[in-house]
Design an enzyme around this catalytic site. Structure first.
Site, PDB file in Angstrom:
ATOM      1  N   TYR A   1      67.940  34.108 118.417  1.00 16.31           N
ATOM      2  CA  TYR A   1      68.323  32.778 117.963  1.00 16.31           C
ATOM      3  C   TYR A   1      68.319  31.791 119.124  1.00 16.31           C
ATOM      4  O   TYR A   1      68.419  32.179 120.294  1.00 16.31           O
ATOM      5  CB  TYR A   1      69.725  32.802 117.345  1.00 16.31           C
ATOM      6  CG  TYR A   1      69.824  33.614 116.074  1.00 16.31           C
ATOM      7  CD1 TYR A   1      69.436  33.082 114.857  1.00 16.31           C
ATOM      8  CD2 TYR A   1      70.313  34.919 116.102  1.00 16.31           C
ATOM      9  CE1 TYR A   1      69.538  33.827 113.685  1.00 16.31           C
ATOM     10  CE2 TYR A   1      70.413  35.668 114.934  1.00 16.31           C
ATOM     11  CZ  TYR A   1      70.027  35.108 113.732  1.00 16.31           C
ATOM     12  OH  TYR A   1      70.120  35.840 112.583  1.00 16.31           O
TER      13      TYR A   1
ATOM     14  N   SER B   1      66.926  35.667 106.299  1.00 22.18           N
ATOM     15  CA  SER B   1      65.502  35.613 106.636  1.00 22.18           C
ATOM     16  C   SER B   1      64.637  35.485 105.386  1.00 22.18           C
ATOM     17  O   SER B   1      63.645  34.744 105.375  1.00 22.18           O
ATOM     18  CB  SER B   1      65.091  36.861 107.427  1.00 22.18           C
ATOM     19  OG  SER B   1      65.670  36.843 108.717  1.00 22.18           O
TER      20      SER B   1
ATOM     21  N   GLN C   1      67.395  45.459 107.767  1.00 27.63           N
ATOM     22  CA  GLN C   1      66.340  44.562 107.314  1.00 27.63           C
ATOM     23  C   GLN C   1      66.353  44.318 105.807  1.00 27.63           C
ATOM     24  O   GLN C   1      66.137  43.201 105.346  1.00 27.63           O
ATOM     25  CB  GLN C   1      64.972  45.102 107.738  1.00 27.63           C
ATOM     26  CG  GLN C   1      63.853  44.087 107.656  1.00 27.63           C
ATOM     27  CD  GLN C   1      62.587  44.585 108.330  1.00 27.63           C
ATOM     28  OE1 GLN C   1      62.445  45.765 108.616  1.00 27.63           O
ATOM     29  NE2 GLN C   1      61.659  43.686 108.588  1.00 27.63           N
TER      30      GLN C   1
ATOM     31  N   ARG D   1      69.826  40.819 112.478  1.00 25.80           N
ATOM     32  CA  ARG D   1      68.395  41.040 112.269  1.00 25.80           C
ATOM     33  C   ARG D   1      67.960  42.291 113.017  1.00 25.80           C
ATOM     34  O   ARG D   1      67.359  42.223 114.091  1.00 25.80           O
ATOM     35  CB  ARG D   1      67.608  39.821 112.749  1.00 25.80           C
ATOM     36  CG  ARG D   1      67.705  38.638 111.814  1.00 25.80           C
ATOM     37  CD  ARG D   1      66.966  37.444 112.369  1.00 25.80           C
ATOM     38  NE  ARG D   1      67.013  36.313 111.448  1.00 25.80           N
ATOM     39  CZ  ARG D   1      66.658  35.084 111.769  1.00 25.80           C
ATOM     40  NH1 ARG D   1      66.238  34.823 112.980  1.00 25.80           N
ATOM     41  NH2 ARG D   1      66.727  34.117 110.889  1.00 25.80           N
TER      42      ARG D   1
ATOM     43  N   ASP E   1      68.783  41.572 104.867  1.00 28.87           N
ATOM     44  CA  ASP E   1      68.702  40.312 105.604  1.00 28.87           C
ATOM     45  C   ASP E   1      68.422  39.165 104.635  1.00 28.87           C
ATOM     46  O   ASP E   1      67.293  38.720 104.473  1.00 28.87           O
ATOM     47  CB  ASP E   1      67.601  40.419 106.668  1.00 28.87           C
ATOM     48  CG  ASP E   1      67.574  39.213 107.592  1.00 28.87           C
ATOM     49  OD1 ASP E   1      68.324  38.244 107.325  1.00 28.87           O
ATOM     50  OD2 ASP E   1      66.803  39.229 108.564  1.00 28.87           O
TER      51      ASP E   1
END
Length: 288
Positions: free
Chosen positions: A229, A133, A127, A122, A130
């Site tokens: 995380y 997500s 991005q 991440r 990803d």
């Protein structure tokens, strides 16, 4: 290079790995794109949409797998699908390698290079790739809609001639991407929302969405891993967290659980005893 897109075989899996818009870009870049017949139907993409994009529709799944230089899927490949893949080829998709290492070993035994899309870091640079997500955000949003449909009362507070209807109480456990989207969606629908996470640094994010952060008063130092995380905590800490959440769960109309630890079984924070204390008609949506 031959890029192949098989039809997803998992029950209730409606996604497709490459949409016609992306197929057109790949064809324009000089790649050969082959799509299994009907692969996009559940995602509302007809075979004709792919042919218009320059892709080839293939009826024989076995031939599709055998001829793929790069095979792209959404769901984790089954052992039967791995056997069909061409040796020395490349696979890209969700793989869940930490929980299912045997599949990674099976791919390696066939000299297949595999890219696990959910493990893309991440970072701002990555991005746009990803995949985890993006799907977690959808799951958090949909969890609230499902809960709202199942709950036998309004989400928002309403003042009527017959009296005032209080807002639904929603508790979100786990404030990652899915949890934050669940909080935001429940708030937009007018619910009174509380959220809990073992990482105290997410408190500001919860409050910025108009929800109340549940303080567990349990030492969770070191509960955050690299990349934001959560890390696995001890059984003793887990028990204390359950005790801290018991009254909150019992008072909630809806509980949405999203708490996960990468590569580990999701922690059980809502116990049978907690569920038995919830009011009849309450809803639990477990995403983890």
């Amino acid at each position: 290079m031959n890029i192949s897109v098989p039809k997803e075989i998992k029950i209730l899996e409606n996604r497709v790995a490459i949409v016609p818009e992306t197929a057109a870009k790949l064809v324009k870049a000089g790649f050969v794109v082959r799509v299994e017949r009907g692969a996009g139907e559940k995602a509302f993409f007809a075979d004709s949409d792919y042919t218009k994009a320059g892709a080839e529709i293939v009826a024989d799944a076995a031939a599709l797998f055998a001829g793929a230089d790069l095979l792209v899927k959404v769901g984790v490949p089954t052992p039967e699908e791995i056997v069909k893949m061409k040796q020395g080829s490349v696979f890209a998709g969700f793989l869940n390698p930490l929980a299912q290492p045997e599949l990674s070993a099976s791919l390696a035994s066939r000299n297949i290079t595999a890219f696990s899309m959910e493990l893309i870091p991440r970072t701002s640079r990555a991005q746009s790739m990803d995949a985890l997500s993006s799907q977690a955000s959808i799951a958090g949003y949909k969890a609230v809609l499902i809960a709202a449909a199942e709950l036998g009362k309004y989400f928002p507070m309403l003042t009527t001639a017959a009296g005032t209807v209080p807002p639904a109480k929603v508790l979100v456990i786990g404030v990652g991407v899915a949890g934050l989207q669940a909080i935001a969606t429940a708030r937009r629908l007018g619910a009174a929302v509380e959220a809990f996470d073992i990482r105290p640094e997410v408190k500001e994010q919860v409050q910025s969405l108009g929800a109340k952060f549940v303080e567990a008063r349990v030492d969770t130092a070191g509960a955050s891993a690299e990349g934001g995380y959560a890390k696995e905590v001890s059984e003793d800490t887990k028990k204390k967290l359950q005790e801290a959440l018991a009254d909150r769960v019992a008072a909630s109309d809806i509980v949405i659980t999203t708490a996960q630890v990468p590569g580990k079984k999701a922690p059980v924070l809502v116990t049978r005893a907690m569920v038995e204390r919830m009011r009849a008609g309450s809803v639990v949506v477990d995403l983890a």
